[in-house]
Structure formats: C-alpha cells, structure tokens
Design a protein around this motif. Structure first.
Motif, PDB file in Angstrom:
ATOM      1  N   LEU A  21       0.957  -1.312   0.036  1.00  0.00           N
ATOM      2  CA  LEU A  21      -0.146  -0.001  -0.080  1.00  0.00           C
ATOM      3  C   LEU A  21       0.986   1.169  -0.050  1.00  0.00           C
ATOM      4  O   LEU A  21       0.504   2.214  -0.711  1.00  0.00           O
ATOM      5  CB  LEU A  21      -1.139  -0.059   1.230  1.00  0.00           C
ATOM      6  CG  LEU A  21      -2.128  -0.969   1.050  1.00  0.00           C
ATOM      7  CD1 LEU A  21      -2.759  -0.893   2.444  1.00  0.00           C
ATOM      8  CD2 LEU A  21      -3.113  -0.629  -0.098  1.00  0.00           C
ATOM      9  N   GLN A  26      -1.176   7.534  -6.537  1.00  0.00           N
ATOM     10  CA  GLN A  26      -2.098   8.035  -6.403  1.00  0.00           C
ATOM     11  C   GLN A  26      -3.197   7.375  -7.463  1.00  0.00           C
ATOM     12  O   GLN A  26      -2.732   7.247  -8.848  1.00  0.00           O
ATOM     13  CB  GLN A  26      -2.050   9.682  -6.583  1.00  0.00           C
ATOM     14  CG  GLN A  26      -3.474  10.337  -6.464  1.00  0.00           C
ATOM     15  CD  GLN A  26      -3.776  10.577  -4.952  1.00  0.00           C
ATOM     16  OE1 GLN A  26      -3.046  10.351  -4.207  1.00  0.00           O
ATOM     17  NE2 GLN A  26      -4.824  11.136  -4.330  1.00  0.00           N
ATOM     18  N   CYS A  52      -3.913   3.745   5.753  1.00  0.00           N
ATOM     19  CA  CYS A  52      -2.728   4.156   4.426  1.00  0.00           C
ATOM     20  C   CYS A  52      -3.347   5.126   3.508  1.00  0.00           C
ATOM     21  O   CYS A  52      -2.688   5.343   2.611  1.00  0.00           O
ATOM     22  CB  CYS A  52      -2.271   2.799   3.786  1.00  0.00           C
ATOM     23  SG  CYS A  52      -1.297   1.744   4.831  1.00  0.00           S
ATOM     24  N   TYR A  54      -6.303   4.783   1.568  1.00  0.00           N
ATOM     25  CA  TYR A  54      -7.030   4.398   0.469  1.00  0.00           C
ATOM     26  C   TYR A  54      -8.518   4.187   0.915  1.00  0.00           C
ATOM     27  O   TYR A  54      -8.803   4.310   1.890  1.00  0.00           O
ATOM     28  CB  TYR A  54      -6.553   2.736   0.302  1.00  0.00           C
ATOM     29  CG  TYR A  54      -5.150   2.628  -0.408  1.00  0.00           C
ATOM     30  CD1 TYR A  54      -5.208   2.050  -1.752  1.00  0.00           C
ATOM     31  CD2 TYR A  54      -4.040   2.858   0.068  1.00  0.00           C
ATOM     32  CE1 TYR A  54      -3.893   2.044  -2.195  1.00  0.00           C
ATOM     33  CE2 TYR A  54      -2.828   2.910  -0.508  1.00  0.00           C
ATOM     34  CZ  TYR A  54      -2.876   2.519  -1.670  1.00  0.00           C
ATOM     35  OH  TYR A  54      -1.453   2.197  -2.527  1.00  0.00           O
ATOM     36  N   LYS A  73      -5.905   4.203  -4.300  1.00  0.00           N
ATOM     37  CA  LYS A  73      -5.390   5.034  -3.298  1.00  0.00           C
ATOM     38  C   LYS A  73      -5.872   6.499  -3.648  1.00  0.00           C
ATOM     39  O   LYS A  73      -5.975   6.749  -4.884  1.00  0.00           O
ATOM     40  CB  LYS A  73      -3.520   5.208  -3.630  1.00  0.00           C
ATOM     41  CG  LYS A  73      -2.986   6.393  -2.762  1.00  0.00           C
ATOM     42  CD  LYS A  73      -1.538   5.840  -2.884  1.00  0.00           C
ATOM     43  CE  LYS A  73      -0.697   6.548  -1.963  1.00  0.00           C
ATOM     44  NZ  LYS A  73       0.515   6.383  -1.633  1.00  0.00           N
TER      45      LYS A  73
END
Length: 74
Positions: A21, A26, A52, A54, A73
């Motif tokens: 991750l 992006q 993280c 996401y 993400k």
C-alpha cells in the motif's frame, strides 16, 4: 490495477500488505487476496486500508477460506 496473493503468508499478511500500500501511486487500485481463520483479519485489513489513505472499494469472501479486498489510493 494489480493483484497481490498474500495467502501464503497466512496470519502474517499485514506487514506485506502495508508495504504494498505504501508503494502505490495516487489513483492506483490494488486487489489483495488473503486467508482468513476467524473474521478478525477482515476488519484489520479494512482499518489498514483506511490508515494508508486508500478507499475500500470492495471486500468479499472468495471461497471458504479466502478473502478479497479491493482498494484505491485516493
């Protein structure tokens, strides 16, 4: 979009999942496949995804012992 099979790690999948991750860019989507015993890993992995940065797109039972998480993400 990339798929990561973490089933071979059994209950110790979280460090590798966090590493993956952290490496994504992006907008990228990651699909994780891991083994569950009880359902604790499902909530733990959902928390890790959020921690993280996401978005959890999908979380579903793949078969009797495997679970799939799809995250993007943001």
């Amino acid at each position: 979009m990339k798929r990561y099979d973490l089933r071979h790690l059994k209950d110790n999948y979280e460090p590798r999942m966090r590493e993956i991750l952290d490496e994504h860019k992006q907008g990228e989507v990651a699909i994780f496949l891991f083994e569950i015993g009880d359902f604790t890993p499902i909530q733990n992995s959902a928390d890790l995804v959020k921690e993280c940065g996401y978005e959890l797109l999908n979380s579903l039972k793949f078969n009797e012992v495997d679970w799939t998480i799809v995250a993007k993400k943001g």
